[in-house]
Scaffold this motif. Sequence first.
Motif, PDB file in Angstrom:
ATOM      1  N   ALA A 101       0.818  -1.217   0.000  1.00  0.00           N
ATOM      2  CA  ALA A 101       0.000   0.000   0.000  1.00  0.00           C
ATOM      3  C   ALA A 101       0.851   1.266   0.000  1.00  0.00           C
ATOM      4  O   ALA A 101       0.380   2.330  -0.418  1.00  0.00           O
ATOM      5  CB  ALA A 101      -0.947  -0.007   1.191  1.00  0.00           C
ATOM      6  N   VAL A 102       2.093   1.169   0.464  1.00  0.00           N
ATOM      7  CA  VAL A 102       2.998   2.321   0.397  1.00  0.00           C
ATOM      8  C   VAL A 102       3.181   2.745  -1.054  1.00  0.00           C
ATOM      9  O   VAL A 102       3.111   3.941  -1.395  1.00  0.00           O
ATOM     10  CB  VAL A 102       4.361   1.984   1.044  1.00  0.00           C
ATOM     11  N   ASP A 103       3.395   1.776  -1.942  1.00  0.00           N
ATOM     12  CA  ASP A 103       3.575   2.083  -3.357  1.00  0.00           C
ATOM     13  C   ASP A 103       2.268   2.540  -4.000  1.00  0.00           C
ATOM     14  O   ASP A 103       2.277   3.375  -4.911  1.00  0.00           O
ATOM     15  CB  ASP A 103       4.131   0.867  -4.092  1.00  0.00           C
ATOM     16  N   LYS A 104       1.145   1.998  -3.541  1.00  0.00           N
ATOM     17  CA  LYS A 104      -0.145   2.462  -4.064  1.00  0.00           C
ATOM     18  C   LYS A 104      -0.339   3.939  -3.746  1.00  0.00           C
ATOM     19  O   LYS A 104      -0.763   4.724  -4.606  1.00  0.00           O
ATOM     20  CB  LYS A 104      -1.287   1.638  -3.477  1.00  0.00           C
ATOM     21  N   ARG A 105      -0.028   4.341  -2.519  1.00  0.00           N
ATOM     22  CA  ARG A 105      -0.182   5.753  -2.148  1.00  0.00           C
ATOM     23  C   ARG A 105       0.800   6.632  -2.915  1.00  0.00           C
ATOM     24  O   ARG A 105       0.459   7.759  -3.305  1.00  0.00           O
ATOM     25  CB  ARG A 105      -0.008   5.920  -0.635  1.00  0.00           C
ATOM     26  N   ARG A 106       1.999   6.136  -3.136  1.00  0.00           N
ATOM     27  CA  ARG A 106       2.965   6.906  -3.924  1.00  0.00           C
ATOM     28  C   ARG A 106       2.436   7.118  -5.344  1.00  0.00           C
ATOM     29  O   ARG A 106       2.584   8.207  -5.922  1.00  0.00           O
ATOM     30  CB  ARG A 106       4.309   6.173  -3.941  1.00  0.00           C
ATOM     31  N   LEU A 107       1.831   6.096  -5.914  1.00  0.00           N
ATOM     32  CA  LEU A 107       1.219   6.232  -7.229  1.00  0.00           C
ATOM     33  C   LEU A 107       0.136   7.298  -7.221  1.00  0.00           C
ATOM     34  O   LEU A 107       0.090   8.171  -8.101  1.00  0.00           O
ATOM     35  CB  LEU A 107       0.610   4.893  -7.664  1.00  0.00           C
ATOM     36  N   LEU A 108      -0.748   7.259  -6.219  1.00  0.00           N
ATOM     37  CA  LEU A 108      -1.861   8.200  -6.165  1.00  0.00           C
ATOM     38  C   LEU A 108      -1.381   9.636  -6.014  1.00  0.00           C
ATOM     39  O   LEU A 108      -1.962  10.561  -6.599  1.00  0.00           O
ATOM     40  CB  LEU A 108      -2.794   7.826  -5.015  1.00  0.00           C
ATOM     41  N   VAL A 109      -0.325   9.841  -5.245  1.00  0.00           N
ATOM     42  CA  VAL A 109       0.237  11.187  -5.117  1.00  0.00           C
ATOM     43  C   VAL A 109       0.737  11.684  -6.466  1.00  0.00           C
ATOM     44  O   VAL A 109       0.502  12.829  -6.857  1.00  0.00           O
ATOM     45  CB  VAL A 109       1.371  11.211  -4.071  1.00  0.00           C
ATOM     46  N   GLN A 110       1.409  10.820  -7.208  1.00  0.00           N
ATOM     47  CA  GLN A 110       1.922  11.242  -8.510  1.00  0.00           C
ATOM     48  C   GLN A 110       0.787  11.544  -9.484  1.00  0.00           C
ATOM     49  O   GLN A 110       0.850  12.528 -10.233  1.00  0.00           O
ATOM     50  CB  GLN A 110       2.848  10.177  -9.112  1.00  0.00           C
ATOM     51  N   LEU A 111      -0.252  10.705  -9.491  1.00  0.00           N
ATOM     52  CA  LEU A 111      -1.390  10.973 -10.373  1.00  0.00           C
ATOM     53  C   LEU A 111      -2.012  12.326 -10.047  1.00  0.00           C
ATOM     54  O   LEU A 111      -2.407  13.070 -10.945  1.00  0.00           O
ATOM     55  CB  LEU A 111      -2.432   9.864 -10.237  1.00  0.00           C
ATOM     56  N   ASN A 112      -2.083  12.648  -8.770  1.00  0.00           N
ATOM     57  CA  ASN A 112      -2.616  13.944  -8.359  1.00  0.00           C
ATOM     58  C   ASN A 112      -1.692  15.078  -8.810  1.00  0.00           C
ATOM     59  O   ASN A 112      -2.155  16.111  -9.309  1.00  0.00           O
ATOM     60  CB  ASN A 112      -2.790  13.980  -6.843  1.00  0.00           C
ATOM     61  N   HIS A 179       4.675  -2.172 -11.180  1.00  0.00           N
ATOM     62  CA  HIS A 179       3.423  -2.863 -11.500  1.00  0.00           C
ATOM     63  C   HIS A 179       2.243  -1.897 -11.442  1.00  0.00           C
ATOM     64  O   HIS A 179       1.391  -1.885 -12.332  1.00  0.00           O
ATOM     65  CB  HIS A 179       3.178  -4.005 -10.511  1.00  0.00           C
ATOM     66  N   PHE A 180       2.194  -1.102 -10.375  1.00  0.00           N
ATOM     67  CA  PHE A 180       1.096  -0.146 -10.249  1.00  0.00           C
ATOM     68  C   PHE A 180       1.082   0.824 -11.430  1.00  0.00           C
ATOM     69  O   PHE A 180       0.022   1.132 -11.991  1.00  0.00           O
ATOM     70  CB  PHE A 180       1.231   0.646  -8.944  1.00  0.00           C
ATOM     71  N   ARG A 181       2.243   1.324 -11.804  1.00  0.00           N
ATOM     72  CA  ARG A 181       2.302   2.301 -12.888  1.00  0.00           C
ATOM     73  C   ARG A 181       1.913   1.673 -14.226  1.00  0.00           C
ATOM     74  O   ARG A 181       1.254   2.320 -15.053  1.00  0.00           O
ATOM     75  CB  ARG A 181       3.715   2.900 -12.958  1.00  0.00           C
ATOM     76  N   HIS A 182       2.306   0.444 -14.437  1.00  0.00           N
ATOM     77  CA  HIS A 182       1.934  -0.244 -15.681  1.00  0.00           C
ATOM     78  C   HIS A 182       0.430  -0.464 -15.736  1.00  0.00           C
ATOM     79  O   HIS A 182      -0.224  -0.143 -16.745  1.00  0.00           O
ATOM     80  CB  HIS A 182       2.665  -1.591 -15.775  1.00  0.00           C
TER      81      HIS A 182
END
Length: 345
Positions: A101-112, A179-182
């Motif tokens: 979930a740490v990486d999921k949150r990092r992804l969401l911050v970048q999308l924002n 993986h999340f970014r892909h």
Amino acid sequence: MNSLRCPNCSSPVFLETLDCPTCTASIGFHAPTRGFFLVGAEGSEIEIDGSVWVACSNRFWKCNWLADTSQPSGACRACRLTRRQPSNDDTLALERLADTAVDKRRLLVQLNDLGLPVVPFYEREGGLAFDLVSSRSGEPVTIGHANGVITIDLAESLDDYRETLRVKLGEVYRTVLGHFRHEVGHYFQNILVDTDERWAECRRLFGDERTSYSDAIARHYRYGAPATWRESFISDYATMHPWEDFAETFAHYLHITGTVATAAGSGLILHADRVGFTGVGDIVARFSYADRTIEELLADWHWLSLMFNRVNRSMGLGDFYPFDLTEPVITKLSFVHALVTDARG
């Protein structure tokens, strides 16, 4: 934008920090302002810009985000995007969930940061959702995307498991964040490519996504990528099907912009007279390239990635960014850049 800092002592902190390593203050991340605030005793409220926030109910499982009390859940927005997760009695899988979930949150911050639209699955059919489940818990798990739902195998957070697969599949790069970014690239292809004209251009660059995906999988895993794949594709896997080519290209756009933004937030400047390159001035990383061309972004990235590669080699590690950006790949990245910047606008 400046680096993230502790609100108590101003020491630099990481995006996933729960307690400041310098002053030990408990802190929480406020996603709308991309800043940290002090977190008091459990249940204590924090007023930010007229709204009341509390620590996420999953803070025990390493979530450092703040939750908006006006929402019908004690969980933060990032945690509410998880549609499926291990059962409460599967503590080993929940530990892997906390790391993933740490990486999921990092992804969401970048999308924002990029201004990309994220509509949750509970607000719209086909909205973004995450199924974070573990193949170690007795069910088969296939990493992928379908109708807005991104599935991630929590076993990928185990270094030995992920590295074994990386070597077995001949990949030079394999991370949970990757993986999340892909997979989110698959999601945004359906969101951002929203006109006949854009689909025509997308198919011209990446191929026709309407071709059989099952046939493409069978062909790829039987024969592998064409010997000349490096001339036109960012990775071996991108050659399998137009969907995968777009998702891989989108992921690399996130790799590049995320890393450059981090460099900018850290105040990194490559001085031409010290680095020794000629023909360009100092390289000043930018937090956003929304008003810049893909050529400007990649020109900065060229020198920054070389520097990062040298840093890795000085530690005895492989190259930080071991990929070649050929002209066909740059053209594809330019298409993604246009989609992203138009979405922000």
